[in-house]
Every structure is written in C-alpha cells, then in structure tokens.
Design an enzyme around this catalytic site. Structure first.
Site, PDB file in Angstrom:
ATOM      1  N   GLU A  37      -9.746   0.597  -5.742  1.00  0.00           N
ATOM      2  CA  GLU A  37     -10.677   1.081  -4.729  1.00  0.00           C
ATOM      3  C   GLU A  37     -10.445   2.562  -4.485  1.00  0.00           C
ATOM      4  O   GLU A  37      -9.308   3.018  -4.349  1.00  0.00           O
ATOM      5  CB  GLU A  37     -10.522   0.272  -3.442  1.00  0.00           C
ATOM      6  CG  GLU A  37     -10.744  -1.219  -3.652  1.00  0.00           C
ATOM      7  CD  GLU A  37     -11.126  -1.941  -2.382  1.00  0.00           C
ATOM      8  OE1 GLU A  37     -11.203  -1.283  -1.328  1.00  0.00           O
ATOM      9  OE2 GLU A  37     -11.345  -3.157  -2.446  1.00  0.00           O
TER      10      GLU A  37
ATOM     11  N   ASN B 192      -6.603  -3.889  -5.742  1.00  0.00           N
ATOM     12  CA  ASN B 192      -6.642  -5.319  -5.460  1.00  0.00           C
ATOM     13  C   ASN B 192      -6.356  -6.068  -6.759  1.00  0.00           C
ATOM     14  O   ASN B 192      -7.163  -6.035  -7.687  1.00  0.00           O
ATOM     15  CB  ASN B 192      -8.001  -5.730  -4.891  1.00  0.00           C
ATOM     16  CG  ASN B 192      -8.231  -5.128  -3.520  1.00  0.00           C
ATOM     17  OD1 ASN B 192      -7.371  -5.210  -2.644  1.00  0.00           O
ATOM     18  ND2 ASN B 192      -9.368  -4.491  -3.330  1.00  0.00           N
TER      19      ASN B 192
ATOM     20  N   LYS C 172       0.811  -1.216   0.000  1.00  0.00           N
ATOM     21  CA  LYS C 172       0.000   0.000   0.000  1.00  0.00           C
ATOM     22  C   LYS C 172       0.846   1.268   0.000  1.00  0.00           C
ATOM     23  O   LYS C 172       0.429   2.308  -0.500  1.00  0.00           O
ATOM     24  CB  LYS C 172      -0.952  -0.015   1.196  1.00  0.00           C
ATOM     25  CG  LYS C 172      -2.078  -1.037   1.071  1.00  0.00           C
ATOM     26  CD  LYS C 172      -3.035  -0.943   2.232  1.00  0.00           C
ATOM     27  CE  LYS C 172      -4.250  -1.829   2.025  1.00  0.00           C
ATOM     28  NZ  LYS C 172      -3.919  -3.246   1.875  1.00  0.00           N
TER      29      LYS C 172
ATOM     30  N   GLU D 264      -6.444   1.802  -2.767  1.00  0.00           N
ATOM     31  CA  GLU D 264      -5.573   0.667  -3.034  1.00  0.00           C
ATOM     32  C   GLU D 264      -6.038  -0.017  -4.312  1.00  0.00           C
ATOM     33  O   GLU D 264      -7.136   0.241  -4.805  1.00  0.00           O
ATOM     34  CB  GLU D 264      -5.603  -0.333  -1.870  1.00  0.00           C
ATOM     35  CG  GLU D 264      -6.981  -0.936  -1.622  1.00  0.00           C
ATOM     36  CD  GLU D 264      -7.005  -1.887  -0.444  1.00  0.00           C
ATOM     37  OE1 GLU D 264      -5.921  -2.366  -0.059  1.00  0.00           O
ATOM     38  OE2 GLU D 264      -8.088  -2.157   0.088  1.00  0.00           O
TER      39      GLU D 264
ATOM     40  N   GLU E 247      -3.067   7.373   7.155  1.00  0.00           N
ATOM     41  CA  GLU E 247      -3.563   8.401   6.253  1.00  0.00           C
ATOM     42  C   GLU E 247      -4.786   9.080   6.848  1.00  0.00           C
ATOM     43  O   GLU E 247      -5.422   8.564   7.782  1.00  0.00           O
ATOM     44  CB  GLU E 247      -3.909   7.796   4.890  1.00  0.00           C
ATOM     45  CG  GLU E 247      -5.038   6.794   4.915  1.00  0.00           C
ATOM     46  CD  GLU E 247      -5.263   6.122   3.572  1.00  0.00           C
ATOM     47  OE1 GLU E 247      -4.387   6.240   2.700  1.00  0.00           O
ATOM     48  OE2 GLU E 247      -6.307   5.480   3.407  1.00  0.00           O
TER      49      GLU E 247
ATOM     50  N   PHE F 264     -22.232  -8.836  16.316  1.00  0.00           N
ATOM     51  CA  PHE F 264     -21.697  -9.428  15.077  1.00  0.00           C
ATOM     52  C   PHE F 264     -20.480 -10.318  15.354  1.00  0.00           C
ATOM     53  O   PHE F 264     -19.583 -10.434  14.520  1.00  0.00           O
ATOM     54  CB  PHE F 264     -21.323  -8.341  14.058  1.00  0.00           C
ATOM     55  CG  PHE F 264     -22.484  -7.534  13.581  1.00  0.00           C
ATOM     56  CD1 PHE F 264     -23.256  -7.962  12.513  1.00  0.00           C
ATOM     57  CD2 PHE F 264     -22.824  -6.347  14.211  1.00  0.00           C
ATOM     58  CE1 PHE F 264     -24.341  -7.214  12.079  1.00  0.00           C
ATOM     59  CE2 PHE F 264     -23.914  -5.592  13.783  1.00  0.00           C
ATOM     60  CZ  PHE F 264     -24.659  -6.037  12.718  1.00  0.00           C
TER      61      PHE F 264
END
Length: 691
Positions: A275, A294, A116, A292, A200, A352
C-alpha cells in the site's frame, strides 16, 4: 497438488476460496462458530467443523482449533483468507510443525511486514520511499505528544499490528493526540493483541494506491498493476477500482519495481499487496510513499482479477503447492476497467453507525460474464440470515467490469439500482451517490473525499425536479396498473369497450405533480389476463407512453418512457432502468440512484384534504444521550453533576470491533447516568440524561 484444503475464515472470503478450489478439483473444509452454523460457506464446503462460540477470540482466532480441524479431516493445507489468522507468523510456524501447508507467504515475511515499525525500516533499506515519521516504540501519551509536535501536524497514529482501518487516528492538534492515543492502543490490543503505536506525517491531498504482488518459491515476483482505494471512511475502503485514473505507465512501473524489490528483500511468495500513499498535488506522480504491506489476499482483489484475467486464489494455491508461476511480467496487461463497492451493514443516515439484525430481503443483481460487461457479487450472507455484532459489517463486494471507466461506472449504477437489501441499515444509497458525484466521475479524488464532500454526514440524494417529475409519471402509471388489476379482480373490466381514465396527484416530499392516465380498450385483453404493460400518462396536453415491466407486489420496476409526439425514447434512454418499489397505504416508497422517496398517490380530492392534516411533532430528545448503535460501553468519561462543554467526550461505545466516542452536542450538566462500562446496549437506549 493438494487434494483437500481447509479455509480458516468465514463469510464471503470463505465462499470465494471454496469456488476456486472446486474449480481446481480440490475438496474443501470449512470451520465455523455457533453464529455461522447456517452460513452459506458452511453449506458450500465438502466438510465443516464446529470450532466454538461466536466471539472470534474463542473460535476463528484459536490456532489450535484450526490445526485440530485439519487433522480431523485430513486437510493438507490452510487458506487463511484475510483478517483473523492470515497475518500471524506464529500460526504459520505451528502449521509447519504439523506438516500442514500454509497458502500464503513464509512466516519471516509475515513477521517483517506485519510489524509496521519494522516494515518501514526494511522498506528504507530496500530503497522504497517512506513517509516521514517516528519509527520506534512510544512510551506513553506525553511521548506521543512530543513526537507529534516534532513531526508537525497533521499526524497519523497507527497501531503497529493494525489493518483494515482499525487502530488508526488522525490528529490535527495536541488535544487530538491526547484524546486518541490511548484509544488507538486499545483498538490495537483488542483487535490484534498488540498495543504498540507509531506516528507518521499525514500527507496532504493523499491518494491511496496499492500494488498487487504475486511471487513463487522459485524467486519470481511480479506486480499485477495497481488499485485505486482513495474512497475511504475512517480509513476503511468503500470503493476501489483498477486501474487508477491517476497513475501513468511511468508511475506504475516505478511503483511496481519498488514493491517487487521490497518483496524480494523478505523472500516473499504468494499474493500480497504493498500500500502506497501518493500526493495528489504532485502531478508528476513521483511523490509516492510506502505505507504498509499486507501479506495476504486483499478484500479488493476481484478488480485486479477482472483487468488481468488472473485468478489470484488459484495462483496462491499453486504457489503453496510448489509450482512455479506460469506468467511473466510481460504477460501482465490491463484489459478494461473494474469497480468494486463494499456493501456494509451500516446506516449512512445515522453517521454510518453499524447495523445488525436479520436480512428480511437479500436479492443481489444477476451475475454476468460477457465480452462487453461483467457483474460479480462476492457475498457470504443469505436472505433470512442475521448480520452479527461479532464480525466485520461487510455484506458483499459488488464488482463490475467494462471496456472503459465510464462504462464500468454505469454498470455499477445499474447493479446498485437492482440490489435489494431489507431488514438492516446499509450503505447502498451512499454508494450510489458516490458513483454520481462529479469528483468521482472525473477521477479527481483523495482519501478526504467523503470527509470533504459529506462534512455533515450523508443526508440522502436530492434528485433534480426533472427526474422527480419522471418518477412521478412512473408512479402514476404503477398506480393505474394497480387500480386496473383491482377492477379486473372485481370483474368490472371484462365488458368495458371504452377508454379507462384516472387522475392522480403525485406528492414526492412536497413536490407535487398532477397527471391523467389512460388505457385504451385493447390493453385490457392480454393473453395472461394480467395487467397492462403500456400506459399513457397525460401531462396537460402531452401524452407520454410508459412501458412498464411491473406487476403489483413486485419490488423492482423496469421502465422505458417515451414521448408519443416524436416516438423517441427519453428519460431512461435506450436501456430500461430500475426503480426499487415498496407499496405503502398512501402510495409507494421508491428508491432510485441513492434517493429514497416517499411517494404519495392520491385523487385530487384526497390530496386537497390531506394537505389540511396536522403534522405530528416528534418527541424532544435534546436532553438525552441515546446509544446510536447496538454496542458495548467501553468507558464513561463523566460523572453525575459534571458540567460538560460542546464537543466534550461523554463515553465510548464499541461496535463491530470499532470504538466510537460520543460527544456532547451542547453545553449542559449531567443529571443521571444510566449505563456503566461493560454494559451492552441496543439502539436508542438512554445512556445519560441532562438537566
């Protein structure tokens, strides 16, 4: 074209690749661990090779085992799916050394985009908008704090090699950085073998938009429109759609061209995704930034396939075999709208938390491919199979398509209503709630949607009193059907020539309705001598005809409801909708549109007596820290005798490759610690006790 390919993955994506390979006439090889010996993808493949024990680090992540399986079976190429080895440049290089093709991008592109930090530098050089931040290696926590203070909060800490929502922490203060930096490093190391972190600026009101890229080895690169992926929890996507309700044609073109430029800069070929983070506050659509790239197939690729008609797996295979793309940018259109729901093995009612165990019932909705609608379910599990603690908790990807966004959402609602999953916790109720939420329906959402709309977690869906009334009427009809069947079995209905009536009190969590139910004599004599299909429910003096496609014992009930006075269909409209039904001694468990209802069906006298029954008091667990999920204790942050404050970290539990920090709910003193780092615990095991 290849004659045989090996799929270096498992679960639903392995099944997905095998389906396209079979369509193309290509033989397939599966590799599997001990935990996946009975999995559907193993049975679907033409051949299967065992590669080790359940932990991925001892099976799916060992490149030598994949290469050995290729040599053993004669596989000419490897499709990596996503995750595992899909973005490891060293794996591609090893394949090349052994004359095995990789169905994916070249190793230099994987290396450049997989890091990244380096990918942001390349993006800037290619003229792509990037998020302000620190591009470089961070020495330690103090260095991370200084960088974060310089950038300005909030900031996002990300593992350099991370992906899939892992190795990411949002920090709103220096305290958050100090608590989360080391955890981010550990998640990066444990999941990706790389503990480097970068920081960032976190974009306010962000929307997550991604552009699908497709390139060949002849220098052609296309963008296949965008996907909206803003519905996320802990940076893990939950709902995706294509196209985005936010993106304009002008914005789509600007994004697409920048993403193509970035891909060309690294000589990219195969499928890939860039993305982007987009400021939802900027209605001009010009504030979008590179996140980024992918360098693999995305989980959400089916929605792009649905609106473009392009099979991405097929294109990946053809590109790897050296073919030139047969489509041009001008050929890429947008046909209709597609939705994807990720069904996870997690309990939405318990924060979750991951849920593992056996699927005692697994009945997906029927797949459909018609001109006006489509339902697709990409899955890799089966009824009776086990959801393992060793892998990602995703059960299936449920996709729907229709000509409009509104229609695609409605198709998804219906599909979720008919999706039966039992034996484990799952997020179907939460997904149903999302599709009914006004913000989602309007398309006005950000990546903070779940955090903002469910700040205290998901506590279920509350249906309106009108809908509860209609479900109560359906329950009365179902109970009468059940009672009438019992009478038939006992022979009491054979010679009856008068109307059969019953009175029921329906209790839905304290909301009560009373109905009379009537079946006329003609309804007793169906050809199959089974149960009545039309039941009249009386609400005071008003008769309501209910067409009930349900028999006792069935888990789904499809219902029309009709007002007898004017003959018009009400409640469910022109299309019958579905209730999930489970018989209980006192009535039914009924689930509809995310609501989970305990429906008691009683005679008036029984209801009167039941109301006088005492309520059982649950045990007091306020002085215990219970393990909320099956998992591994990574570390314990306190000692016996320590005084802890509300919100203080007590311990960290790892489950399904994610670390979860358990915190004190109130001030107290640790009396006893029952678990240590390295211990494996099950749900509700006592980790520590308080005075």
């Amino acid at each position: 074209m290849f004659k045989k390919i090996l799929i270096a993955n498992r679960g639903e994506i392995a099944c997905r690749v095998i389906k396209t390979a079979k369509k193309m006439g290509i033989a397939t090889v599966a590799v599997y661990s001990d935990a996946d010996a009975r999995a559907p993808f193993v049975r679907m493949a033409d051949e299967a090779v065992h590669i080790g024990p359940p932990p991925a680090a001892e099976s799916y992540l060992i490149a030598d085992k994949i290469i050995a399986a290729c040599k053993e079976t004669g596989a000419e190429a490897v499709h990596p799916g996503y995750g595992f080895l899909s973005e490891r440049a060293s794996f591609v290089e090893e394949l090349e050394k052994n004359n095995i093709a990789f169905i994916g991008p070249p190793p230099n592109a994987i290396a450049a985009m997989g890091d990244k930090i380096e990918s942001k530098k390349l993006a800037m050089e290619a003229g792509v908008n990037v998020v302000p931040g620190f591009v470089g290696e961070i020495d330690d926590t103090e260095h991370a704090v200084k960088i974060s203070n310089d950038i300005g909060y909030p900031v996002m800490m990300k593992a350099s090699a991370g992906g899939g929502g892992k190795g990411m922490r949002l920090a709103y203060s220096e305290k958050d950085v100090r608590e989360g930096f080391e955890a981010t490093k550990r998640e990066g190391l444990n999941s990706f073998g790389d503990d480097r972190v970068f920081i960032e600026k976190f974009i306010e009101d962000p929307r997550h938009i991604e552009i699908q890229i497709l390139g060949d080895k002849h220098g052609n690169v296309l963008y296949l429109n965008e996907r909206e992926c803003s519905i996320q929890r802990r940076h893990q996507k939950v709902v995706e759609e294509a196209p985005s309700p936010f993106v304009t044609p002008k914005m789509r073109k600007a994004m697409g061209e920048q993403c193509v430029a970035l891909s060309a800069a690294v000589d990219y070929h195969s499928a890939g995704t860039v993305e982007l983070i987009v400021s939802g506050a900027d209605k001009t659509g010009e504030s979008f930034y590179f996140l980024e790239m992918n360098t693999r197939l995305q989980v959400e690729h089916p929605v792009t396939e649905a609106i473009t008609g392009i099979d991405l797996v097929e294109q990946m295979i053809r590109v790897a075999a050296g073919e030139e793309l047969s489509i041009k940018q001008s050929d890429v259109g947008i046909n209709g709208w597609a939705m994807e729901s990720r069904l996870y093995a997690e309990d939405p009612y318990r924060g979750f938390l991951p849920s593992i165990g056996r699927l005692t019932r697994y009945r997906p909705p029927e797949e459909v491919a018609e001109e006006s609608r489509a339902v697709r379910n990409d899955t890799g599990v089966f009824e009776g199979g086990e959801i393992s603690m060793f892998y990602d908790p995703m059960i299936a990807k449920l996709c729907t398509w229709a000509p409009t966004r509104e229609a695609a959402i409605e198709e998804m609602r219906v599909a979720l209503d008919t999706f039966e999953v039992e034996g484990i916790g799952h997020n179907i109720p939460f997904l149903a709630a999302v599709y009914d939420h006004p913000k989602f329906i309007s398309g006005d959402m950000t990546t903070a949607f779940i955090e903002e709309e469910y700040p205290d977690g998901f506590e279920g869906v509350t249906l309106s009193k009108d809908v509860l009334k209609e479900i109560a009427q359906a329950a009365a009809a179902m109970q009468f059907v059940s009672d009438s069947r019992d009478l038939k079995i006992s022979g009491q209905m054979v010679e009856r020539k008068k109307d059969l009536e019953r009175d029921y009190v329906i209790d839905l969590g304290g909301v009560r309705f009373t109905y009379g139910v009537l079946i006329e004599p003609d309804a007793y004599y169906y050809a199959d001598a089974s149960v009545p299909e039309m039941v009249t429910v009386w609400d005071d003096e008003t008769p309501i005809e209910i067409n009930l496609a349900w028999k006792p014992g069935a888990s789904l009930a499809r219902i029309h409801q009709e007002n007898s006075e004017d003959g018009g269909l009400e409640w469910f409209g022109d299309v019958a909708k579905t209730l999930k039904v489970e018989r209980r001694p006192s009535g039914y468990r009924i689930r509809y549109r995310g609501a989970d209802l305990d429906v008691k069906v009683q005679s008036p006298r029984v209801a009167e007596l039941y109301a006088r029954m005492p309520v059982k008091t649950p045990p007091d667990t306020s002085k215990l820290l219970l393990c909320p999920m099956p998992g591994l204790i990574v570390k314990v942050d306190v000692d016996e005798g320590d005084e802890v404050q509300e919100g203080q970290a007590l311990c960290t539990v790892e489950a399904m490759k994610m670390e979860n920090i358990l915190r004190a709910e109130k001030k107290g003193v640790v009396a006893k610690i029952n678990a240590a780092a390295g211990d494996s615990l099950k749900v509700d095991d006592v980790i520590m006790e308080f005075e």
